[in-house]
Design a protein around this motif. Structure first.
Motif, short mmCIF file in Angstrom:
data_model
loop_
_atom_site.label_atom_id
_atom_site.label_comp_id
_atom_site.label_asym_id
_atom_site.label_seq_id
_atom_site.Cartn_x
_atom_site.Cartn_y
_atom_site.Cartn_z
N LEU A 148 -87.95 37.27 -31.00
CA LEU A 148 -88.79 38.01 -30.28
C LEU A 148 -88.18 39.43 -29.66
O LEU A 148 -87.08 39.39 -29.32
N THR B 261 -95.58 31.93 -36.50
CA THR B 261 -95.59 33.30 -36.33
C THR B 261 -94.21 33.97 -36.21
O THR B 261 -94.02 35.32 -36.44
N GLY B 262 -93.14 33.15 -35.90
CA GLY B 262 -91.93 33.53 -35.47
C GLY B 262 -91.06 32.90 -34.70
O GLY B 262 -91.49 31.59 -34.47
N ASP C 270 -90.19 27.96 -31.90
CA ASP C 270 -90.94 28.61 -32.81
C ASP C 270 -92.37 28.99 -32.26
O ASP C 270 -93.08 28.19 -31.71
N LEU C 271 -92.76 30.24 -32.60
CA LEU C 271 -94.00 30.87 -31.92
C LEU C 271 -95.21 30.51 -33.14
O LEU C 271 -94.92 30.48 -34.26
N ASP D 155 -93.56 40.36 -32.28
CA ASP D 155 -93.17 39.18 -33.15
C ASP D 155 -92.70 40.13 -34.60
O ASP D 155 -93.44 40.67 -35.06
N ASN E 273 -94.02 41.99 -26.07
CA ASN E 273 -93.34 41.24 -26.89
C ASN E 273 -93.91 41.39 -28.29
O ASN E 273 -95.08 41.44 -28.61
#
Length: 608
Positions: A451, A445-446, A432-433, A460, A458
């Motif tokens: 991605l 965030t994503g 996970d970002l 998101d 990149n």
């Protein structure tokens, strides 16, 4: 020994410098249930609502009975040869017996909950991977194919020595009947319970991408996740948790159940099908009011579905919090739930590899919209820069989230599946970002695998999805990468609309164009679907959307050639694979020529 809980005013400082064992001195889930029974013996641990229209008393299990029933199930399985390293699997809806079997399997050996919606072939693959010795499945019922799948899966998984029927009618091929064996089993555990680092369960997980993997839970993992979740949400003996999630998923079994039981609360199971039952969805708010529920558990899609039904005149004053997990809740959904209940909706962030609980938006703090909350006790979360994951991000800087703590899995059961799961210094890579702020709050965030990489840039997808969800007609949105000959991939988006709403795809794209400042992130197109493909717990299943988008695109690219069939598949070693069936004529070179610029593997299928 007892389970200790800090005073609410002492959180979170009370846990500083302590360990899980200081608060929960249990060596196994079974011992923790025994502690709960000693403290809350005649209180209701489990209540079962058979269907939405049911009125009157529920089928209830007291804490003392719960421990006896779990012991009966454990003794039954041990009698079938399930030892500490043997696996007992089940294919069951949400029933009281499912709970007895799950926790009994964890006590006798290793539990393997399996999604009954999987195909017989996928079920068999999981049984073989776990070398499962016993399979318990729902017996034959009209309109339900679970028993047929169980029979077919058993034929493909010779490791299964015993196929046991639970409920239903006459079951051809059954070796035993659960109810009969359960009644004959002793209500006191006939062997020593497990130790903290013994495996308790294997939960299959693929997240939003990839084939299912079996994540191992130890007893320590589950107890840490459950205790941490209970402490963060302030679970207490006075709580009634509505649990309509499927019992093959950690959200239902760990946070939605075990967390509550550690605190002496009541878990109310919302019918065998839970939030897949249209009657339960339509009656969700009525049930919450009638049963004086204090905690409402669910996933964003379930809450969104319930919000489509009114709550006029219902007394929801008993509700003190709603708890939502599996994916971050769209703002419109959280606002709707909070408007009806008058109480905050609290996010839970977790993953199967961490017992289902990493962060909770805690009840002792002000809710911060968009935040996944704070790490639960004894858990650490950090953000690291993409790449080697060796460098820590600054506070508030986005990166890859990594986790360390007693709830983290020791790994996957299948050999070779754990590559990249841990950093060299031992942190679990979530995939996970997100970012971690100075106060410890975590924001997701994503997904790293989601991605969209456009010419090395990149993107998101969450930024696209949040923008589209802000449109008043949009119920949900999912953005994925579309193969592109020049940029590698470009973003596209799929949306669903709210009941009765209308919106043209180009209008939605224009809406996004006015609000997405990052121009490469503007979706090339937006498509409206009747429903998004979802995982079993309500997450948009992006591999299906990526394949849908790619298939439509490659049909356009190959238009005019003698192509009779196209398929798009995912291969772990090759990435996206395009399979082409040719018609008459020398089209092979032409197909290869048109696809040469794409990062896609190409297979030619034989004629039918």
């Amino acid at each position: 020994m007892t389970i200790r809980w800090p005073a609410s005013e002492a959180l979170p400082a009370a846990f500083a410098g302590t360990t899980l064992q200081d608060w929960l001195p249990a060596c196994s889930v079974f011992e923790a249930l025994e502690m709960a029974a000693a403290a809350h013996g005649e209180r209701t641990a489990l209540a079962f609502l058979p269907h939405a229209a049911h009125q009157g008393p529920l089928l209830e299990t007291r804490y003392t009975q719960l421990v006896e029933h779990v012991a009966r199930a454990a003794n039954l399985l041990r009698g079938l040869g399930v030892g500490p390293r043997d696996v007992a699997a089940y294919l069951l809806p949400a029933l009281p017996e499912t709970h007895y079997l799950l926790w009994g399997a964890e006590t006798a050996g290793i539990a393997l909950p399996i999604n009954p919606l999987l195909s017989a072939e996928d079920i068999a693959a999981l049984l073989r991977a776990a070398n499962a010795k016993v399979l318990v499945a729902l017996g034959p019922m009209p309109g339900v194919d679970i028993w047929a799948k169980a029979q077919a899966a058993r034929a493909l998984a010779p490791c299964v020595q015993t196929l046991m029927r639970l409920g239903g009618g006459d079951a051809p091929g059954a070796d035993a009947d659960f109810a009969t064996a359960f009644a004959a089993s002793a209500p006191r555990l006939g062997f020593a319970p497990p130790t903290p680092d013994d495996p308790a369960a294997c939960y299959h997980t693929g997240g939003t991408t990839g084939a299912p993997k079996l994540a191992v839970h130890t007893h320590r993992n589950q107890l840490a996740a459950a205790y941490g979740g209970a402490a963060a949400i302030g679970a207490a003996p006075t709580d009634v948790m509505l649990n309509g999630l499927p019992l093959f998923h950690v959200a239902a079994t760990i946070f939605g159940t075990l967390s509550m039981w550690l605190a002496g609360a009541q878990v109310l199971v919302l019918s065998p099908l839970g939030m897949r039952d249209p009657g339960i969805v339509a009656g969700f708010w009525r049930i919450a009011a009638e049963r004086r529920a204090t905690l409402l558990g669910g996933v964003p899609t379930a809450f969104a579905a319930a919000l489509a039904h009114g709550a006029d005149g219902l007394d929801l004053s008993a509700v003190r919090a709603s708890v939502c997990g599996a994916a971050l809740t769209p703002q419109a959904v959280s606002a709707g739930v909070e408007r009806l209940t008058g109480r905050p909706l609290r996010e839970v962030y977790g993953m199967t590899e961490c017992g289902g609980v990493i962060c909770v938006d805690p009840v002792w703090a002000e809710r911060v919209p968009g935040s996944a909350g704070l790490p639960v006790p004894f858990c650490e979360v950090r953000a690291r820069r993409l790449g080697a994951l060796a460098d820590a991000c600054a506070p508030g800087e986005a990166g890859m989230l990594v986790v360390r703590g007693p709830q983290v899995t020791p790994g996957y059961l299948q050999a070779g599946e754990g590559a990249g799961l841990f950093t060299p210094d031992g942190w679990l890579v979530t995939g996970d970002l997100g970012r971690v702020c100075e106060d410890g709050r975590v924001f997701i965030t994503g997904r790293a695998k989601d991605l969209i990489i456009r010419g090395g840039h990149n993107i998101d997808p969450a930024a696209i999805e949040d923008c589209l969800r802000a449109h008043p007609a949009v119920a949900d949105a999912a953005a994925v990468g579309l193969p592109d000959a020049y940029a590698g991939e470009v973003p596209v988006a799929y949306v669903t609309l709210k009941p009765g709403a209308q919106a043209d795809a180009e209008v939605l794209r224009s809406f996004a164009a006015e609000r997405i400042a990052e121009r490469p992130a503007l979706p090339r197109w937006v498509r409206v679907l009747d429903a998004l493909p979802l995982t079993a717990v309500g997450k948009p299943f992006k591999p299906t959307l990526r394949r849908m988008a790619a298939l439509a695109h490659f049909r356009e690219v190959l238009d005019g050639l003698a192509v009779e069939g196209l398929e798009v598949a995912d291969d772990p070693g090759r990435g996206m694979v395009l399979r082409v069936r040719l018609g008459l004529g020398p089209a092979r070179d032409a197909v290869q020529g048109r696809l040469r610029a794409y990062a896609v593997a190409l297979d030619f299928m034989p004629p039918p």
